[in-house]
Design an enzyme around this catalytic site. Structure first.
Site, PDB file in Angstrom:
ATOM      1  N   HIS A  86      -5.279  46.435  36.333  1.00  0.00           N
ATOM      2  CA  HIS A  86      -5.363  45.414  37.381  1.00  0.00           C
ATOM      3  C   HIS A  86      -6.056  45.999  38.590  1.00  0.00           C
ATOM      4  O   HIS A  86      -5.664  47.059  39.083  1.00  0.00           O
ATOM      5  CB  HIS A  86      -3.978  44.924  37.792  1.00  0.00           C
ATOM      6  CG  HIS A  86      -4.054  43.897  38.886  1.00  0.00           C
ATOM      7  ND1 HIS A  86      -4.302  42.564  38.627  1.00  0.00           N
ATOM      8  CD2 HIS A  86      -3.984  44.014  40.233  1.00  0.00           C
ATOM      9  CE1 HIS A  86      -4.355  41.910  39.774  1.00  0.00           C
ATOM     10  NE2 HIS A  86      -4.173  42.755  40.762  1.00  0.00           N
ATOM     11  N   ASP A 165       5.079  32.366  40.379  1.00  0.00           N
ATOM     12  CA  ASP A 165       4.083  33.063  41.182  1.00  0.00           C
ATOM     13  C   ASP A 165       2.964  32.123  41.592  1.00  0.00           C
ATOM     14  O   ASP A 165       2.503  32.156  42.730  1.00  0.00           O
ATOM     15  CB  ASP A 165       3.505  34.264  40.434  1.00  0.00           C
ATOM     16  CG  ASP A 165       2.347  34.857  41.202  1.00  0.00           C
ATOM     17  OD1 ASP A 165       2.609  35.379  42.302  1.00  0.00           O
ATOM     18  OD2 ASP A 165       1.202  34.757  40.753  1.00  0.00           O
ATOM     19  N   ARG A 172       1.787  30.518  49.907  1.00  0.00           N
ATOM     20  CA  ARG A 172       1.490  31.629  50.817  1.00  0.00           C
ATOM     21  C   ARG A 172       0.083  31.501  51.395  1.00  0.00           C
ATOM     22  O   ARG A 172      -0.154  31.820  52.563  1.00  0.00           O
ATOM     23  CB  ARG A 172       1.636  32.968  50.085  1.00  0.00           C
ATOM     24  CG  ARG A 172       3.098  33.332  49.807  1.00  0.00           C
ATOM     25  CD  ARG A 172       3.196  34.472  48.807  1.00  0.00           C
ATOM     26  NE  ARG A 172       2.442  35.624  49.232  1.00  0.00           N
ATOM     27  CZ  ARG A 172       1.885  36.514  48.410  1.00  0.00           C
ATOM     28  NH1 ARG A 172       2.004  36.379  47.095  1.00  0.00           N
ATOM     29  NH2 ARG A 172       1.215  37.531  48.886  1.00  0.00           N
ATOM     30  N   SER A 187       3.826  39.471  43.186  1.00  0.00           N
ATOM     31  CA  SER A 187       2.897  38.496  42.612  1.00  0.00           C
ATOM     32  C   SER A 187       2.095  39.128  41.479  1.00  0.00           C
ATOM     33  O   SER A 187       2.021  38.602  40.359  1.00  0.00           O
ATOM     34  CB  SER A 187       1.963  37.982  43.712  1.00  0.00           C
ATOM     35  OG  SER A 187       0.947  37.176  43.162  1.00  0.00           O
ATOM     36  N   LYS A 191       2.921  38.682  36.966  1.00  0.00           N
ATOM     37  CA  LYS A 191       1.932  38.245  35.971  1.00  0.00           C
ATOM     38  C   LYS A 191       1.687  39.332  34.925  1.00  0.00           C
ATOM     39  O   LYS A 191       1.566  39.055  33.734  1.00  0.00           O
ATOM     40  CB  LYS A 191       0.622  37.857  36.664  1.00  0.00           C
ATOM     41  CG  LYS A 191       0.738  36.536  37.417  1.00  0.00           C
ATOM     42  CD  LYS A 191      -0.547  36.164  38.144  1.00  0.00           C
ATOM     43  CE  LYS A 191      -0.778  37.068  39.328  1.00  0.00           C
ATOM     44  NZ  LYS A 191      -1.710  36.512  40.325  1.00  0.00           N
TER      45      LYS A 191
END
Lengths: 443, 443
Positions: A86, A165, A172, A187, A191
């Site tokens: 990620h 999320d 947000r 968050s 995922k």
């Protein structure tokens, strides 16, 4: 403790800086996801979390509650160690396009769900969609089947995973509560945990073009995500990587695919190649395929040079419906009608090249989106011919703009003038990778 | 500064602890009032204000924006100095019932809008409604006409005044953002400014039964409200008054009306009488009717003793539709079916008498409401026979409960046991009034 949990009491507790219990966090996340807790209570809670913070235990509970709000994949049915990575988002970050087939070519399965770009940060899914035919929307069964058959799959984030999320993130975004390390970490990790990979390498960007502007903030975020992932039984590592200037030369979707192809063919910018070798080697270490980072880098270097990584790339893209002929002939990727070179206004050394300005200019050209759902133009973008530390003669090409609309070209050209800082002497070199976490993985 | 103001940017600015401009505050209040800014953005903003604070300038802008969100009355068409008072809420606080006719009897007009009780704090409007026939809902024209004709009017808060405050208050109530001095001050003062009085005395309660638990917080709130009022051209004064124990003996609507009648007839508990003389005298000072607090107290004492205040009370209640016969025969006020005396469990001195517990027990009896809109029972409540500092023999009556339902009586009886603290020696006396602001008004 009251017999019945109430949202307003949970908000008040966080407002007062107290630690929420596991039950309180689960109640809040479940309640918000199923609509019993309204947006306005969740908004007040997010602001209280942003300003008061959360303990690692609270963030872990929050992450698990969001991960459990939807379907949770278990990729151990495919292999014990399935890798994911990620990136926290940057400009010119085509790492996944290179790393996924590179690691898969070494026999370590890579199963990844990616996002679309928003603002000046690009998104892997947008980049992949610039390859004609590539399918980003896979069912969970398709996702697992391709992972089993090809050892590699990259699909768009499924809406069935971590729906809490998705709901929190949308809220947000409009309540100025994005910039919270606990909320960002939970968050991302909700995922990742729901997507089922058992090893995750975090590519945490830091600098002008990154969400994290300081090394301290990047380190805090990385450490927190590692803590959460390990609490979920995942193997975790993180790289803190520079995003003061863009990664590589290409910024824009088809341009970045082209650059990734060059790296997979053993060419391309050295910073991209080096970054991908490090991220990939960490994935091999987490999977137990190699013992050391350097061993992993050496193995992956051989796979780049032998053509194994390239062949895995072609097989992957083809398996997901992409047109392999385009990969062999990247000049067939979408091309912009307007091409303009920007010359250097002076001689000297490039002292800085603001990744955020470059990213914003690429959005103006049409390579990214201001708002979720905006269309993007796969052909447009920027090629950087000079990077920080390079010596430049006056009039030499600094960058090339690729555009499809004159007025966008003009606007981007104006913005890009502000991206460069100059020096009369060579600037001291800056590291591309600041840190690897945990430190034991570094050598 | 962006050309177009956006709610999310204003939230972010306050989140980061920066001072909002007048234009930003007006944009936010107007946008929220007319529905362009949704509840969730207002909730995040309120939490950011609560945790980051506001400058006096910001609070003044917020107050003015909320006052201007609806109709703004101008009572100068009746008289140059029309007086109002506001209590921040307490238990047994029947001050308005006494002070309004007392001040009006001295020729100073009193025009006031009041609220209903919520939680353990009573509301003047509920108390007045225990008088058969009394009309609390007046049009603005009726309000001004009665003020002109009788020099006194007390009506329910009009929904046309400061609608922004009503909307913000309902949101704060469910998002744990009530406890913010800037938000409390602007909420109170927006309604006061819109209601049009030119002089306002603030009765800021401090202690167990008050919203403000410390003298410091009460002083901060009072000073801030004075600053706002003076910026709006109002003459302002404040009293910081004890609410550790209830004011007077009566807690409950008809019981408090009865106690107010006794004070207006020159009898009643000395703390109520003294408190009303001070508040009333400050109103006379603000109106220019007297030069000094003591002069005002002396004048008002004469009006209590001459019956002038009592006659003004009867004229006022009658003008608003109330049954004057009931005032002359207060035993005709609503009466509870169940009356029970609680005896002292031991001999000693009363060291403390928790106003919050007394208030909560009165809510359980039915004298107040848990939720907005709940019905209340005008007849029920509590009469306190002993107060802090009193010497008590074991078995002497401590208080009398007035109830209409056995199970509520039983629940209140249990709660009330926890309200008393005992001492074997006389406790040192506590002041009833801690401070008068500005200090120059004190003597």
């Amino acid at each position: 403790m009251p017999l019945t949990l109430r949202a307003v009491d949970i908000i008040a507790k966080k407002r007062d800086g107290l630690e929420l219990s596991t039950a309180e966090i689960e109640f809040f996340v479940q309640g918000y996801t199923d609509g019993r807790i309204p947006d306005y209570q969740a908004a007040a809670w997010c602001m209280a979390v942003l300003l008061r913070g959360m303990s690692a235990r609270e963030v872990t509970d929050l992450t698990f509650a969001m991960a459990r709000s939807g379907k949770v994949l278990d990729l151990r049915e495919v292999a014990e160690w399935v890798m994911d990575k990620h990136s926290t988002g940057g400009v010119g970050d085509k790492t996944t396009l290179v790393v996924a087939p590179l690691v898969a070519s070494a026999g370590v399965p890579v199963g990844k769900m990616s996002g679309r770009g928003l603002g000046y940060s690009g998104g892997t899914i947008d980049k992949l969609e610039s390859i004609p035919g590539y399918q980003v929307g896979l069912s969970h069964a398709q996702f697992i089947r391709q992972l089993r058959e090809h050892g590699i799959v990259v699909a768009a984030q499924s809406a069935e995973l971590a729906p809490a999320d998705g709901k929190f993130y949308a809220l947000r975004d409009v309540t100025a509560t994005v910039e919270s390390i606990p909320l960002i970490a939970s968050s991302i990790m909700s995922k990742k945990i729901a997507a089922g990979a058992t090893g995750i390498v975090l590519d945490v960007k830091v600098g002008r073009g990154a969400f994290m502007k300081t090394l301290e903030a990047a380190r805090e975020l990385a450490q927190l995500m590692i803590t959460i992932g390990e609490a979920a039984g995942r193997r975790m590592a993180a790289v803190l990587a520079d995003m003061d200037q863009p990664l590589g030369q290409a910024v824009g979707n088809a341009l970045e695919v082209h650059e990734a192809i060059r790296v997979l063919q053993g060419e391309g910018p050295s910073d991209v190649r080096d970054h991908c070798l490090t991220i990939g080697a960490l994935m091999l270490v987490l999977a137990g395929r190699v013992a050391q980072l350097e061993e992993g880098r050496a193995l992956l270097t051989r796979h780049l040079e032998s053509g194994a990584a390239w062949r895995k790339f072609v097989a992957w893209i083809t398996a997901q419906g992409g047109d392999a002929a385009v990969l062999e002939h990247p000049e067939q990727l979408p091309r912009a009608a307007l091409v303009e070179v920007m010359p250097a206004p002076r001689a000297g050394y490039v002292a800085a090249l603001d990744a955020q300005v470059i990213g914003q200019a690429s959005v103006v050209l049409g390579a990214g989106r201001e708002q979720k759902g905006d269309p993007i133009d796969p052909a447009v973008g920027i090629m950087l011919h000079k990077k920080v530390g390079d010596a430049v003669e006056r009039g030499e090409p600094l960058l090339t703009l690729y555009a499809n609309r004159e007025e966008r070209l003009a606007a981007a050209r104006e913005m890009l003038r502000a991206a460069w800082r100059w020096s009369d002497t060579p600037p001291s070199p800056v590291p591309h990778i600041y840190e690897i976490i945990p430190a034991a993985l570094r050598s």
